[in-house]
Design a protein around this motif. Structure first.
Motif, PDB file in Angstrom:
ATOM      1  N   VAL A 129      28.654   7.531  15.516  1.00 17.11           N
ATOM      2  CA  VAL A 129      27.342   6.885  15.634  1.00 17.11           C
ATOM      3  C   VAL A 129      26.963   6.717  17.098  1.00 17.11           C
ATOM      4  N   TYR A 139      18.864   9.714   2.358  1.00 18.17           N
ATOM      5  CA  TYR A 139      20.090  10.504   2.474  1.00 18.17           C
ATOM      6  C   TYR A 139      20.412  11.116   1.117  1.00 18.17           C
ATOM      7  N   ALA A 188      28.086  10.381   8.864  1.00 19.81           N
ATOM      8  CA  ALA A 188      27.708   9.310   9.783  1.00 19.81           C
ATOM      9  C   ALA A 188      26.716   9.790  10.829  1.00 19.81           C
ATOM     10  N   VAL A 207      23.178   9.494   9.459  1.00 20.38           N
ATOM     11  CA  VAL A 207      22.758   8.086   9.423  1.00 20.38           C
ATOM     12  C   VAL A 207      22.386   7.608  10.823  1.00 20.38           C
ATOM     13  N   ALA A 242      18.817   6.211  12.172  1.00 22.99           N
ATOM     14  CA  ALA A 242      18.748   4.828  12.648  1.00 22.99           C
ATOM     15  C   ALA A 242      18.184   4.718  14.053  1.00 22.99           C
ATOM     16  N   ILE A 290      16.970   2.924   5.604  1.00 22.18           N
ATOM     17  CA  ILE A 290      17.725   4.095   5.155  1.00 22.18           C
ATOM     18  C   ILE A 290      18.154   3.885   3.702  1.00 22.18           C
ATOM     19  N   VAL A 345      29.437   7.775   5.094  1.00 17.73           N
ATOM     20  CA  VAL A 345      28.012   7.429   5.055  1.00 17.73           C
ATOM     21  C   VAL A 345      27.839   5.923   4.867  1.00 17.73           C
ATOM     22  N   THR A 346      28.586   5.362   3.921  1.00 19.35           N
ATOM     23  CA  THR A 346      28.477   3.927   3.647  1.00 19.35           C
ATOM     24  C   THR A 346      28.847   3.108   4.879  1.00 19.35           C
ATOM     25  N   ALA A 396      28.750   4.015   8.020  1.00 22.50           N
ATOM     26  CA  ALA A 396      27.727   4.186   9.054  1.00 22.50           C
ATOM     27  C   ALA A 396      26.497   3.346   8.746  1.00 22.50           C
ATOM     28  N   LYS A 397      26.097   3.297   7.472  1.00 24.63           N
ATOM     29  CA  LYS A 397      24.946   2.469   7.092  1.00 24.63           C
ATOM     30  C   LYS A 397      25.219   0.998   7.379  1.00 24.63           C
ATOM     31  N   GLN A 441      23.009  -1.153  10.319  1.00 25.72           N
ATOM     32  CA  GLN A 441      22.151  -2.248   9.878  1.00 25.72           C
ATOM     33  C   GLN A 441      22.454  -3.550  10.620  1.00 25.72           C
ATOM     34  N   ILE A 472      19.086  -1.189   5.225  1.00 21.38           N
ATOM     35  CA  ILE A 472      19.566  -0.211   4.250  1.00 21.38           C
ATOM     36  C   ILE A 472      19.225  -0.702   2.849  1.00 21.38           C
TER      37      ILE A 472
END
Length: 850
Positions: free
Chosen positions: A449, A539, A600, A603, A607, A619, A627-628, A630-631, A635, A644
């Motif tokens: 990220v 996504y 990631a 995302v 962002a 997102i 992915v989860t 990174a979200k 956030q 998110i």
């Protein structure tokens, strides 16, 4: 709470030793080892996490296990750590400006808040404390100027403690640029006696807190005790009384405590010489008793017991002492009555304490270890060693991930439990999902990220080439999309068109278009109206399965809500292209861009934005753990200013089946989720099913699974899945509500009548001819749903997920005349004069109108 808390920001062993007597130390994580090396043993301390580093749950658990009373964590760590650690061990570090960013979940997951402000502002801290009801409040000024004793006193009266850097504290009397440590401790003390003295209880640190006596202290005596570490009190007849100055029965101060009203003290001391009392006894309240007396006796016998005595033999003969401890432990275990247990326990404690005294261990040392163990947040399994068990001890059941996979030719079976015969704890285990190590995943995605955030397209292209094996010249596609990119079979195109139509109909009906207007008081009209979120990122996963359905489920509500910019992100294929099915959906939903990236890095690009990728405000979409994580990371970054949709986890289905259920239908529904991934969660709640009925379902599961191309995935997920036997539909529904599944399928008689009893579920599929697959693709409902039990708190994605609501109010002159006095009264109650004035100045103007 302490009067103040010192933040150790410079190496000063003498100051640390002095401060350890009166307050827990707040120690930065990177200085922990060095500071504790200089601090006296048993010094209470908090650890300050560094916001520049990423949260590491293992490190924080290690700090707590090693003796830290609490850990102060920055807001950027909070979402990962809250609920993963005991709330009473967490203090949240906040800039005053970020208070409004704290959610109810975070607020309820901590026991205290440390507020950083440019200067000490008692009114601000008081206001903030109303938001954090039940939390300990700490305040710290970022000013380089040392605070005053008045600051400490005022904050203490407001229920808060001041955090002071040790660089602003001193033990010197004439250093006017810094605050004297003893003066800081004295600041909040208020005597309720005419002579201004403070009643002081003296207790023995080394004898389990035994009370030694009651004396009085003055400001001068307290100050000398704090700075010298010796017991100094105030005689009401003779002035300052330096304990032991003439008798030799001196005291070392270990800790000084303030009571809750700050009008009396407790000195915890190590007493030397004959004892505290002038009668040369240990305590003014009579002789020692119990464990303290036993310890005192054994310590004196260690020094003076004659040769040949039994106690001397125990001290000299370690084998004899070991044998007696084991003998008494065995007798205690065999004791049956209350009196026998007490008698044998007393014997065991005698020999155990003899062992301790011979090794120089005191009751205080034992208590410190007990306290330290109590602070640990990790626990050992607690199994006995083999030599102490009468039969081989059954090993703890391995976790599902540790179990040995069955051979591939073995029947594909689920595990079974019966609600009528399992314990409360066993039922709770059935409701648990696999632990997601979010701290580890966030640590892994953070460099990814950060790379995209700082290096934009360059990093995005590098990471796409690395992880997606797709070298690209640009990460973005803009409309109009080429016809070649959307070439799909006619039957697939037709199916997508029908699904698009159904999903759009259902989601268009959800648009909150009409403003709400209510006249709450004559002349006072309150309104609420919806506006689309301007820029959204969608996504669409592309891992083990291509999911154009997800593009439909996310793109259509964004489209009907009126979002101005819709950026669809999906991993590219090795040749750099995007699945034509996904591209076709992108055109249908009016995507303003397609980002060819996954994981990631996608995302992060959504962002923060890059040179080519538009930054979004929210997102959406499912994904793997990368992915989860990174979200979750973005956030909580205020630089991103992005939200998110919901927490995400593995796919889930819970099927409730009764005697009317078709075994083939039930098996098919279970497998439709099991094929998503090896971590998919599949549950069958069997309501009064016969063993034959259950066997037929399991046979269908095995038969249908072996006919699937993704059988290897199904085999793994099904062996972790469970059958829960329930005695009634009500019991089955209650279990389902407690489980809160992503998908709930009702294979039961009169299924529609059960809907009112469903309180927690992402989406419900009613009756034998409503497969979950229809909701996934084309019935019209959305398939982006809460998992991991979050159906208790979250809705699935819907049109209003892409809208925000704004309120307004319009008040007439007549309305203000009626409502204004109410508002002014409430503002006065809260001490906010400017609020009240904003009303009264208008009311006064209305009074003067002709």
């Amino acid at each position: 709470m302490p009067a103040f808390v010192p933040l150790v920001d410079e190496d000063s062993p003498d100051a640390i030793k002095t401060l350890s007597r009166i307050s827990p130390l707040l120690i930065p994580a990177n200085s922990l080892e060095a500071v504790l090396k200089d601090a006296p043993e048993g010094t209470p301390y908090y650890v300050l996490g560094d916001h520049k580093d990423s949260a590491n749950l293992d490190d924080i658990v290690s700090w707590l296990d090693s003796g830290a009373q609490k850990v102060v964590i920055p807001l950027s760590w909070a979402s990962e750590l809250v609920n993963a650690l005991p709330s009473e061990r967490i203090i949240l570090l906040l800039d005053a400006a970020n208070v409004t960013a704290v959610t109810d979940r975070l607020r309820e997951g901590v026991s205290g808040v440390l507020i950083k402000t440019p200067a000490i502002d008692v009114e601000l801290i008081t206001s903030i404390s109303r938001f954090f009801v039940g939390c300990s409040i700490f305040a710290m000024s970022t000013s380089a100027v040392a605070p005053s004793t008045s600051d400490i006193r005022q904050l203490k009266l407001a229920g808060a403690s001041l955090v002071i850097p040790t660089s602003q504290l001193t033990v010197a009397e004439k250093d006017k640029s810094r605050l004297n440590i003893a003066d800081a401790f004295l600041a909040p003390l208020i005597s309720d006696r005419a002579d201004g003295l403070f009643p002081t209880v003296v207790s023995s640190w080394s004898q389990g807190g035994k009370t030694l006596g009651l004396v009085y202290s003055s400001a001068a005596s307290i100050k000398e005790s704090v700075l010298t570490g010796r017991g100094v009190y105030q005689s009401r007849k003779h002035g300052l009384w330096r304990k032991g100055e003439t008798s030799g029965a001196t005291q070392d101060i270990v800790r000084i405590y303030l009571d809750c009203d700050t009008d009396c003290l407790e000195f915890s001391v190590i007493q030397h010489g004959a004892g505290f009392c002038h009668l040369e006894r240990a305590s003014c309240f009579g002789e020692l008793s119990g464990l303290a007396a036993l310890e005192f006796t054994l310590q004196s016998r260690l020094e003076s017991a004659p040769e040949g005595s039994y106690t001397r033999r125990l001290f000299n003969d370690s084998d004899l002492l070991r044998a007696k401890i084991m003998e008494e432990a065995d007798e205690l275990c065999r004791a049956s009555t209350k009196d026998e247990v007490a008698f044998e326990a007393a014997d065991l404690i005698y020999f155990a304490l003899t062992r301790c005294v011979s090794a120089g261990v005191t009751l205080a040392d034992i208590e410190r270890n007990l306290d330290k163990k109590a602070k640990k947040v990790t626990r050992r399994p607690g199994n006995a060693k083999p030599q102490w068990t009468s039969k081989p001890q059954q090993e703890s059941k391995p976790t599902l991930s540790q179990q040995i996979p069955p051979p591939t030719d073995a029947p594909i079976r689920m595990r079974s439990s019966d609600l009528s015969s399992i314990s409360k704890d066993e039922r709770a285990q059935l409701l648990k999902r696999p632990v997601l190590k979010s701290d580890e995943m966030i640590a892994k995605v953070k460099p990814i990220v950060e790379a995209v955030r700082t290096r934009g397209d360059t990093a995005l292209l590098e990471l796409t080439a690395k992880f997606d094996k797709a070298p690209l010249s640009t990460p973005i596609l803009r409309p109009p999309f080429s016809a070649q990119s959307m070439v799909i079979p006619d039957d697939v195109r037709n199916a997508i068109d029908i699904a698009y139509s159904n999903i759009r109909k259902f989601h268009a009906a959800q648009v909150d278009s009409a403003p709400l207007a209510i006249e709450t008081t004559p002349g006072v009209v309150c309104s609420r109206f919806a506006r689309p979120i301007a820029r959204v990122g969608l996504y669409v996963p592309g891992g083990t399965a291509i999911l154009p359905s997800t593009a439909l489920m996310l793109g259509i509500p964004a489209q009907v809500a009126g979002c101005k910019e819709i950026v669809l992100a999906t991993p590219p294929r090795p040749d750099g292209s995007v699945s034509p099915e996904v591209m076709y959906v992108a055109k249908l939903v009016g995507a303003s861009a397609v980002l060819k990236a996954g994981g990631a890095q996608a995302v992060a690009a959504l962002a923060y934005g890059t040179e080519t990728v538009p930054k979004v405000d929210k997102i959406f979409g499912p994904g793997n753990q990368w992915v989860t994580a990174a979200k979750m990371l973005v956030q909580n970054d205020t630089d991103a200013l992005v939200s998110i949709d919901m927490p995400a986890g593995p796919s889930e289905v819970l099927v409730i089946a009764d005697r009317t259920a078709n075994p083939a239908f039930v098996a098919a529904d279970l497998l439709s989720q099991a094929e998503h991934g090896v971590d998919s969660q599949v549950v069958l709640v069997a309501v009064n099913l016969t063993s034959e009925h259950l066997a037929s379902i399991e046979l269908e599961v095995d038969k249908q699974a072996n006919a699937l191309s993704r059988v290897d995935i199904v085999r793994e997920s099904i062996r972790k899945s469970i059958i829960v036997k329930a005695s009634s539909v009500d019991e089955g529904v209650q279990f389902s509500n407690d489980y809160a599944p992503e998908h709930l399928i009702l294979h039961i008689e009169k299924a529609k009548e059960i809907i009112p009893a469903i309180t927690n579920a992402g989406s419900v599929f009613v009756g034998p001819f409503t497969p979950e697959s229809c909701g996934d693709y084309a019935s019209g409902t959305n398939h982006t749903l809460p998992t991991n039990g979050y159906a208790r708190q979250f809705s699935g994605v819907n049109t209003q997920s892409f809208q925000k609501h704004i309120t307004s109010q319009e008040i007439s002159e007549a309305g203000l005349k009626e409502l204004g006095p109410v508002v002014a009264t409430l503002a006065d109650c809260e001490g906010l004069q400017a609020h009240a004035n904003a009303v009264r100045i208008r009311l006064k103007a209305l009074e003067t109108q002709p």
